[in-house]
Design a protein around this motif. Structure first.
Motif, PDB file in Angstrom:
ATOM      1  N   UNK A   1       0.646  -1.280  -0.008  1.00  0.00           N
ATOM      2  CA  UNK A   1      -0.194  -0.025   0.109  1.00  0.00           C
ATOM      3  C   UNK A   1       0.947   1.135   0.222  1.00  0.00           C
ATOM      4  N   UNK A   2       2.290   0.919   0.057  1.00  0.00           N
ATOM      5  CA  UNK A   2       3.054   2.243   0.072  1.00  0.00           C
ATOM      6  C   UNK A   2       3.989   2.321  -1.226  1.00  0.00           C
ATOM      7  N   UNK A   3       3.733   1.350  -2.046  1.00  0.00           N
ATOM      8  CA  UNK A   3       4.788   1.411  -3.166  1.00  0.00           C
ATOM      9  C   UNK A   3       4.699   2.541  -3.841  1.00  0.00           C
ATOM     10  N   UNK A   4       3.464   2.843  -4.245  1.00  0.00           N
ATOM     11  CA  UNK A   4       3.090   3.966  -4.900  1.00  0.00           C
ATOM     12  C   UNK A   4       3.643   5.429  -4.564  1.00  0.00           C
TER      13      UNK A   4
ATOM     14  N   UNK B   1       2.700  22.248  -3.985  1.00  0.00           N
ATOM     15  CA  UNK B   1       3.616  22.801  -3.178  1.00  0.00           C
ATOM     16  C   UNK B   1       3.642  23.210  -1.753  1.00  0.00           C
ATOM     17  N   UNK B   2       4.586  23.148  -1.062  1.00  0.00           N
ATOM     18  CA  UNK B   2       4.777  23.023   0.507  1.00  0.00           C
ATOM     19  C   UNK B   2       6.059  23.476   0.998  1.00  0.00           C
ATOM     20  N   UNK B   3       5.982  24.258   2.249  1.00  0.00           N
ATOM     21  CA  UNK B   3       6.982  24.631   2.919  1.00  0.00           C
ATOM     22  C   UNK B   3       6.815  24.310   4.578  1.00  0.00           C
TER      23      UNK B   3
ATOM     24  N   UNK C   1       5.613  13.133   6.362  1.00  0.00           N
ATOM     25  CA  UNK C   1       4.227  12.920   6.257  1.00  0.00           C
ATOM     26  C   UNK C   1       3.424  13.459   4.816  1.00  0.00           C
ATOM     27  N   UNK C   2       3.731  14.751   4.874  1.00  0.00           N
ATOM     28  CA  UNK C   2       3.305  15.450   3.534  1.00  0.00           C
ATOM     29  C   UNK C   2       3.822  14.967   2.253  1.00  0.00           C
ATOM     30  N   UNK C   3       5.096  14.342   2.293  1.00  0.00           N
ATOM     31  CA  UNK C   3       5.895  13.948   1.153  1.00  0.00           C
ATOM     32  C   UNK C   3       5.151  12.611   0.750  1.00  0.00           C
ATOM     33  N   UNK C   4       5.065  11.719   1.776  1.00  0.00           N
ATOM     34  CA  UNK C   4       4.525  10.326   1.451  1.00  0.00           C
ATOM     35  C   UNK C   4       3.163  10.483   0.990  1.00  0.00           C
ATOM     36  N   UNK C   5       2.233  11.383   1.390  1.00  0.00           N
ATOM     37  CA  UNK C   5       1.156  11.675   0.779  1.00  0.00           C
ATOM     38  C   UNK C   5       0.892  12.246  -0.643  1.00  0.00           C
TER      39      UNK C   5
ATOM     40  N   UNK D   1      -0.877  11.868  -8.273  1.00  0.00           N
ATOM     41  CA  UNK D   1      -0.232  11.868  -9.552  1.00  0.00           C
ATOM     42  C   UNK D   1       0.527  13.183 -10.095  1.00  0.00           C
ATOM     43  N   UNK D   2       0.258  14.046  -9.271  1.00  0.00           N
ATOM     44  CA  UNK D   2       0.894  15.415  -9.524  1.00  0.00           C
ATOM     45  C   UNK D   2       2.725  15.289  -9.154  1.00  0.00           C
ATOM     46  N   UNK D   3       3.354  15.852  -9.698  1.00  0.00           N
ATOM     47  CA  UNK D   3       4.640  16.317  -9.105  1.00  0.00           C
ATOM     48  C   UNK D   3       4.646  17.269  -7.885  1.00  0.00           C
ATOM     49  N   UNK D   4       5.754  17.027  -7.189  1.00  0.00           N
ATOM     50  CA  UNK D   4       5.590  18.177  -5.972  1.00  0.00           C
ATOM     51  C   UNK D   4       6.978  18.851  -5.774  1.00  0.00           C
ATOM     52  N   UNK D   5       6.711  20.008  -5.218  1.00  0.00           N
ATOM     53  CA  UNK D   5       8.070  21.056  -4.577  1.00  0.00           C
ATOM     54  C   UNK D   5       7.802  21.035  -3.214  1.00  0.00           C
ATOM     55  N   UNK D   6       8.674  20.910  -2.478  1.00  0.00           N
ATOM     56  CA  UNK D   6       8.632  21.165  -0.958  1.00  0.00           C
ATOM     57  C   UNK D   6       9.909  21.819  -0.651  1.00  0.00           C
ATOM     58  N   UNK D   7       9.810  22.854   0.323  1.00  0.00           N
ATOM     59  CA  UNK D   7      11.067  23.438   0.984  1.00  0.00           C
ATOM     60  C   UNK D   7      11.075  23.065   2.270  1.00  0.00           C
ATOM     61  N   UNK D   8      12.089  22.694   2.728  1.00  0.00           N
ATOM     62  CA  UNK D   8      12.380  22.567   4.350  1.00  0.00           C
ATOM     63  C   UNK D   8      13.555  23.202   5.061  1.00  0.00           C
TER      64      UNK D   8
END
Length: 216
Positions: free
Chosen positions: A30-33, A136-138, A177-181, A186-193
């Motif tokens: 259930x986490x492979x994707x 997108x997330x920060x 947690x946000x990255x895993x979700x 289907x969307x690509x993501x950008x996150x800044x930590x």
């Protein structure tokens, strides 16, 4: 030819097909994707920055204590840059310059001399990526950026610390947690930590590693 950054990294096969420095871990069904994307997918980006960290006290750059073991491993499988430059020696203006690709003097600022608001005409990288279909997330363990209105333009999700320097472990946990979700979608993501732990006032920690109390 099958080993290249856009390649699909097969979990647990002992090979690093996408050149991240690590083989994708074996995952339950259930986490492979969350970690496997087709080679044709647009790349996702995770940007991690550390405030006021000194290279001369990082084992990555030759310091005699093992102060940065994780960065050492990442550099061994990727790249290490020996020179870094900033457009402005101040955090807000420096990141504003980096996130717009423009000199800070050419940005549209408000009038506050210490925490000038970033006006709408400035186009931040998070805005450009969001408009291109990215999630997108920060995440940061400081409230410092909250004082600059408009700084988080383009970020769908923003998590900030309640004080100047909160526990980084909480911030990185929320980011994970946000990255895993996000990776399941289907969307690509950008996150800044962004973490400010090296900034004063200093915190005496013994975990995850005790560096002692001597100056060197």
């Amino acid at each position: 030819p099958r080993v290249t950054p856009p390649a699909r990294d097969v979990p647990g096969n002992g090979r690093d097909e996408n050149c991240t420095g690590l083989d994708a871990p074996r995952l339950v069904e259930d986490r492979a994707a969350a970690y496997v994307r087709p080679a044709t997918a647009r790349p996702s980006v995770v940007l991690v920055s550390i405030d006021t960290a000194r290279p001369d006290h990082a084992s990555l750059y030759g310091y005699h204590r093992a102060t940065t073991p994780t960065l050492d491993r990442l550099a061994a499988g990727g790249a290490r840059f020996d020179r870094a430059y900033t457009a402005v020696p101040q955090t807000v203006r420096s990141f504003a310059s980096a996130f717009t690709g423009r000199y800070a003097t050419s940005l549209c600022w408000g009038r506050d001399p210490q925490f000038p608001p970033l006006r709408d005409p400035n186009e931040m990288i998070a805005e450009s990526l969001r408009d291109a279909g990215y999630a997108t997330s920060a995440f940061t363990n400081t409230s410092y950026f909250a004082l600059t209105a408009g700084f988080f333009q383009g970020f769908d999700v923003t998590e900030q610390g309640g004080g100047f320097k909160d526990d980084a472990r909480v911030t990185t946990w929320k980011a994970r947690l946000w990255l895993e979700q996000a990776a399941r979608e289907a969307r690509p993501f950008f996150t800044w930590v962004h973490l400010v732990d090296p900034h004063e006032p200093y915190t005496d920690r013994t975990e995850p590693q005790d560096f002692g109390h001597e100056a060197a």
